[in-house]
Design a protein around this motif. Structure first.
Motif, PDB file in Angstrom:
ATOM      1  N   GLY A 334       0.745  -1.204  -0.013  1.00  0.00           N
ATOM      2  CA  GLY A 334       0.010   0.091  -0.203  1.00  0.00           C
ATOM      3  C   GLY A 334       0.944   1.285  -0.043  1.00  0.00           C
ATOM      4  N   ILE A 335       1.953   1.345  -0.662  1.00  0.00           N
ATOM      5  CA  ILE A 335       2.900   2.397  -0.388  1.00  0.00           C
ATOM      6  C   ILE A 335       3.270   3.121  -1.804  1.00  0.00           C
ATOM      7  CG2 ILE A 335       3.636   1.424   1.850  1.00  0.00           C
ATOM      8  CD1 ILE A 335       6.156   0.265   0.370  1.00  0.00           C
ATOM      9  N   SER A 336       2.677   2.887  -2.734  1.00  0.00           N
ATOM     10  CA  SER A 336       2.952   3.335  -4.101  1.00  0.00           C
ATOM     11  C   SER A 336       3.145   4.914  -4.130  1.00  0.00           C
ATOM     12  CB  SER A 336       1.848   3.164  -5.177  1.00  0.00           C
ATOM     13  OG  SER A 336       0.790   3.553  -4.726  1.00  0.00           O
ATOM     14  N   HIS A 337       2.388   5.514  -3.233  1.00  0.00           N
ATOM     15  CA  HIS A 337       2.577   7.268  -2.873  1.00  0.00           C
ATOM     16  C   HIS A 337       3.904   7.526  -2.428  1.00  0.00           C
ATOM     17  CE1 HIS A 337       1.200   5.528   1.110  1.00  0.00           C
ATOM     18  NE2 HIS A 337       1.764   6.668   1.431  1.00  0.00           N
ATOM     19  N   LEU A 338       4.715   6.473  -1.874  1.00  0.00           N
ATOM     20  CA  LEU A 338       6.105   6.883  -1.340  1.00  0.00           C
ATOM     21  C   LEU A 338       7.079   7.324  -2.672  1.00  0.00           C
ATOM     22  CD1 LEU A 338       6.636   4.448   1.375  1.00  0.00           C
ATOM     23  CD2 LEU A 338       5.583   6.833   1.554  1.00  0.00           C
ATOM     24  N   ARG A 339       6.666   7.090  -3.871  1.00  0.00           N
ATOM     25  CA  ARG A 339       7.455   7.522  -5.039  1.00  0.00           C
ATOM     26  C   ARG A 339       7.617   8.933  -5.279  1.00  0.00           C
ATOM     27  NH1 ARG A 339       5.150   2.485  -7.089  1.00  0.00           N
ATOM     28  NH2 ARG A 339       6.755   1.029  -7.813  1.00  0.00           N
ATOM     29  N   GLY A 340       6.691   9.810  -4.575  1.00  0.00           N
ATOM     30  CA  GLY A 340       6.462  11.221  -4.824  1.00  0.00           C
ATOM     31  C   GLY A 340       7.021  11.886  -3.492  1.00  0.00           C
ATOM     32  N   HIS A 341       7.775  11.033  -2.606  1.00  0.00           N
ATOM     33  CA  HIS A 341       8.169  12.105  -1.344  1.00  0.00           C
ATOM     34  C   HIS A 341       9.641  12.637  -1.657  1.00  0.00           C
ATOM     35  CE1 HIS A 341       5.440  10.804   2.159  1.00  0.00           C
ATOM     36  NE2 HIS A 341       4.871  10.347   0.978  1.00  0.00           N
ATOM     37  N   GLU A 342      10.338  12.776  -0.851  1.00  0.00           N
ATOM     38  CA  GLU A 342      11.511  13.617  -0.997  1.00  0.00           C
ATOM     39  C   GLU A 342      12.535  12.754  -1.975  1.00  0.00           C
ATOM     40  OE1 GLU A 342      10.503  14.639   3.295  1.00  0.00           O
ATOM     41  OE2 GLU A 342      10.359  12.757   1.943  1.00  0.00           O
ATOM     42  N   THR A 343      12.395  11.480  -2.026  1.00  0.00           N
ATOM     43  CA  THR A 343      12.883  10.646  -3.253  1.00  0.00           C
ATOM     44  C   THR A 343      11.783   9.617  -3.497  1.00  0.00           C
ATOM     45  OG1 THR A 343      14.974   9.636  -4.158  1.00  0.00           O
ATOM     46  CG2 THR A 343      14.305   9.175  -1.747  1.00  0.00           C
ATOM     47  N   ASP A 344      12.124   8.855  -4.703  1.00  0.00           N
ATOM     48  CA  ASP A 344      11.309   7.699  -4.726  1.00  0.00           C
ATOM     49  C   ASP A 344      11.822   6.583  -3.812  1.00  0.00           C
ATOM     50  OD1 ASP A 344      10.312   5.140  -5.539  1.00  0.00           O
ATOM     51  OD2 ASP A 344      10.526   5.329  -7.835  1.00  0.00           O
ATOM     52  N   ARG A 345      10.835   6.584  -2.764  1.00  0.00           N
ATOM     53  CA  ARG A 345      11.510   5.724  -1.478  1.00  0.00           C
ATOM     54  C   ARG A 345      11.581   4.334  -1.724  1.00  0.00           C
ATOM     55  NH1 ARG A 345       8.735   9.101   3.438  1.00  0.00           N
ATOM     56  NH2 ARG A 345      10.356  10.730   3.463  1.00  0.00           N
ATOM     57  N   LEU A 346      10.637   3.680  -2.805  1.00  0.00           N
ATOM     58  CA  LEU A 346      10.533   2.458  -3.058  1.00  0.00           C
ATOM     59  C   LEU A 346      12.039   1.952  -3.836  1.00  0.00           C
ATOM     60  CD1 LEU A 346       7.045   1.644  -4.143  1.00  0.00           C
ATOM     61  CD2 LEU A 346       7.868   2.065  -1.824  1.00  0.00           C
ATOM     62  N   ALA A 347      12.209   2.665  -4.754  1.00  0.00           N
ATOM     63  CA  ALA A 347      13.513   2.497  -5.455  1.00  0.00           C
ATOM     64  C   ALA A 347      14.621   2.663  -4.587  1.00  0.00           C
ATOM     65  CB  ALA A 347      13.554   3.098  -6.711  1.00  0.00           C
ATOM     66  N   ALA A 348      14.695   3.713  -3.741  1.00  0.00           N
ATOM     67  CA  ALA A 348      15.936   3.853  -2.755  1.00  0.00           C
ATOM     68  C   ALA A 348      16.035   2.955  -1.814  1.00  0.00           C
ATOM     69  CB  ALA A 348      15.697   5.208  -2.333  1.00  0.00           C
ATOM     70  N   LEU A 349      15.040   2.307  -1.161  1.00  0.00           N
ATOM     71  CA  LEU A 349      14.934   1.308  -0.185  1.00  0.00           C
ATOM     72  C   LEU A 349      15.606   0.100  -0.742  1.00  0.00           C
ATOM     73  CD1 LEU A 349      11.704   2.203   1.703  1.00  0.00           C
ATOM     74  CD2 LEU A 349      13.816   2.201   2.686  1.00  0.00           C
ATOM     75  N   ALA A 350      14.939  -0.168  -2.132  1.00  0.00           N
ATOM     76  CA  ALA A 350      15.428  -1.531  -2.715  1.00  0.00           C
ATOM     77  C   ALA A 350      17.080  -1.417  -2.820  1.00  0.00           C
ATOM     78  CB  ALA A 350      14.810  -1.745  -3.942  1.00  0.00           C
ATOM     79  N   ARG A 351      17.435  -0.223  -3.514  1.00  0.00           N
ATOM     80  CA  ARG A 351      18.884  -0.108  -3.795  1.00  0.00           C
ATOM     81  C   ARG A 351      19.744  -0.242  -2.717  1.00  0.00           C
ATOM     82  NH1 ARG A 351      18.297   4.451  -5.954  1.00  0.00           N
ATOM     83  NH2 ARG A 351      17.535   3.718  -7.970  1.00  0.00           N
ATOM     84  N   GLU A 352      19.698   0.513  -1.543  1.00  0.00           N
ATOM     85  CA  GLU A 352      20.248   0.652  -0.204  1.00  0.00           C
ATOM     86  C   GLU A 352      20.257  -0.858   0.443  1.00  0.00           C
ATOM     87  OE1 GLU A 352      22.427   3.069  -0.519  1.00  0.00           O
ATOM     88  OE2 GLU A 352      21.092   3.715  -2.275  1.00  0.00           O
ATOM     89  N   ILE A 353      19.086  -1.335   0.700  1.00  0.00           N
ATOM     90  CA  ILE A 353      18.956  -2.586   1.444  1.00  0.00           C
ATOM     91  C   ILE A 353      19.925  -3.580   0.650  1.00  0.00           C
ATOM     92  CG2 ILE A 353      17.533  -4.538   1.950  1.00  0.00           C
ATOM     93  CD1 ILE A 353      15.419  -2.172   2.867  1.00  0.00           C
ATOM     94  N   GLU A 354      19.839  -3.629  -0.468  1.00  0.00           N
ATOM     95  CA  GLU A 354      20.550  -4.599  -1.352  1.00  0.00           C
ATOM     96  C   GLU A 354      22.147  -4.624  -1.244  1.00  0.00           C
ATOM     97  OE1 GLU A 354      19.135  -4.629  -5.298  1.00  0.00           O
ATOM     98  OE2 GLU A 354      17.412  -5.910  -4.715  1.00  0.00           O
ATOM     99  N   LYS A 355      22.562  -3.365  -0.910  1.00  0.00           N
ATOM    100  CA  LYS A 355      23.870  -3.098  -0.652  1.00  0.00           C
ATOM    101  C   LYS A 355      24.388  -3.663   0.818  1.00  0.00           C
ATOM    102  CE  LYS A 355      24.262   1.707  -2.381  1.00  0.00           C
ATOM    103  NZ  LYS A 355      24.527   2.973  -2.136  1.00  0.00           N
ATOM    104  N   VAL A 356      23.484  -3.867   1.681  1.00  0.00           N
ATOM    105  CA  VAL A 356      23.766  -4.484   2.963  1.00  0.00           C
ATOM    106  C   VAL A 356      23.541  -6.066   3.025  1.00  0.00           C
ATOM    107  CG1 VAL A 356      23.961  -2.283   4.184  1.00  0.00           C
ATOM    108  CG2 VAL A 356      21.548  -3.819   4.024  1.00  0.00           C
ATOM    109  N   GLY A 357      23.220  -6.728   1.845  1.00  0.00           N
ATOM    110  CA  GLY A 357      22.968  -7.978   1.678  1.00  0.00           C
ATOM    111  C   GLY A 357      21.435  -8.702   1.504  1.00  0.00           C
TER     112      GLY A 357
END
Length: 430
Positions: A334-357
């Protein structure tokens, strides 16, 4: 407040944390009260307000429009309304509440008011709010793309009436109109047409704040709000602690099997951040609310969960960080609207969590977080305070995490790094 290194070495903790963390006031409430106080019939006092970049930007915007916002010696804000003036500029920074709450106020000014902000602000959606103001008879100049910069040409009054909008990108579009509506000649009826309204508790917060100021609001029908024209009474209010900011500290208990106590947690609140109690309970935490506040005691390892965060989207980054070190996968929905926050939080979270494994699947409106073998990494925060707080949670559980631009947390919580380090060391002030 000493500067922190960049990137900031997020402290890790191999043993359980045990601390009491006292949080400053809610950003959402502080900024709503500031707007109402600026439009009220006399001076107001905001007790224990949040002093952060977003709230200082709101205070500065209202000062530019003619309101006196006075810094009291005890830290309170005294707000003295004045005639709303045009011929001024408003700096929105990256604050959604400023870019969406202040334009309806500016439409009541006696001349043009120009809005701009940080470079990232020019990608945040504001078109819905501008379109609604135009439908109510307000003249607005922009570059034709419904983004900043734009100019509201105030004429001293707004006729008001009925307006329909699709506020599925942000509930702040509804709140912005409702807050100023008592000063419209005929008030306003706002009707939402579109996908379910995100962060709906924030509109409930707006309605309750209006009623606290003596304004008549009819919200009996779903997706329809009517605000009557009339006076706005001066306020004398104590601002609740910011429960969304508290979520990161409570997450410290969840990822270390420790204990965090937050004093003065309200038993009845409109803050969406209160939903963190249910989330961490579902992830295996012991969550106890009593008259002294909220205490969360974490499990040996948090459990994965399947949760709908549509009404509490601001919790998503911290919940995703806890999910990344859980004992099983999680779905955050239910979080599609987070793409329009300070950044696209969905893409950002995916990218950064994958960095830590971890592994993260991004769907249209959800994240599927699969924990993996942890590894150190440098986390990019995208000028997003919630991303920086999530990175601190990851660093608490995973040694060797560096956080770029941790200072961005000043948007809603001054000296978050100092408070975080004190929590980890067990020296946070009670």
């Amino acid at each position: 407040m000493a500067p922190h290194p960049d990137p900031w070495p997020a402290p890790s903790r191999p043993t359980p944390v045990d601390a009491t963390v006292r949080l400053p006031g809610s950003k959402s409430l502080t900024n709503r009260y500031l707007v109402l106080a600026a439009l009220a019939d006399g001076p107001s006092r905001l007790r224990l307000p949040l002093r952060s970049r977003d709230t200082e930007l709101m205070a500065a915007a209202l000062r530019a429009l003619g309101t006196r916002v006075i810094d009291a010696p005890d830290g309170d804000w005294i707000v003295e309304p004045g005639p709303i003036r045009g011929g001024v500029d408003v700096d929105c920074g990256l604050a959604g509440t400023v870019m969406r709450f202040v334009p309806p106020v500016a439409a009541l000014a006696d001349g043009p008011v120009r809005f701009d902000g940080d470079p990232g602000a020019r990608t945040r959606p504001v078109a819905t709010g501008l379109r609604a103001l135009r439908d109510l008879g307000v003249e607005i100049s922009d570059d034709g793309d419904g983004r900043m910069p734009f100019t509201v040409h105030g004429r001293g009054e707004i006729p008001g009436g009925r307006v329909e909008m699709d506020a599925s990108a942000s509930s702040q579009f509804v709140s912005g109109l409702l807050l100023a509506a008592p000063r419209f000649d005929r008030g306003v009826t706002v009707v939402h047409r579109g996908d379910p309204l995100p962060s709906a508790p924030h509109v409930v917060m707006t309605v309750e704040a209006l009623r606290d100021a003596g304004v008549t609001v009819d919200d009996c029908e779903p997706d329809r709000w009517t605000v009557d024209p009339g006076p706005i009474l001066p306020l004398d209010v104590v601002v609740e602690p910011d429960l969304s900011n508290a979520a990161a500290f409570l997450a410290g208990a969840m990822v270390t099997g420790g204990r965090i106590h937050v004093p003065d947690w309200p038993h009845h609140t409109t803050q969406a951040g209160d939903h963190i109690r249910d989330v961490f309970d579902a992830m295996g935490g012991d969550v106890a609310l009593d008259r002294d506040g909220l205490t969360v005691t974490g499990p040996d390892r948090p459990s994965g969960l399947d949760v709908d965060l549509h009404d509490a989207g601001e919790l998503t980054p911290v919940v995703a960080a806890v999910a990344a070190v859980a004992d099983s996968p999680s779905w955050l929905r239910g979080i599609s609207h987070l793409r329009g926050h300070e950044t696209d939080r969905l893409a950002a979270l995916a990218r950064e969590i994958e960095k830590v494994g971890g592994r993260v699947e991004v769907t249209e409106d959800a994240l599927h977080v699969v924990p993996g073998p942890p590894r150190p990494a440098t986390i990019h925060t995208y000028a997003d305070h919630r991303m920086a707080m999530a990175a601190a949670v990851l660093g608490l559980a995973i040694p060797g995490v560096l956080v770029e631009d941790v200072a961005t947390t000043g948007k809603t919580l001054p000296d978050f790094p100092g408070m975080w380090e004190a929590m980890v060391a067990g020296t946070a002030p009670a």
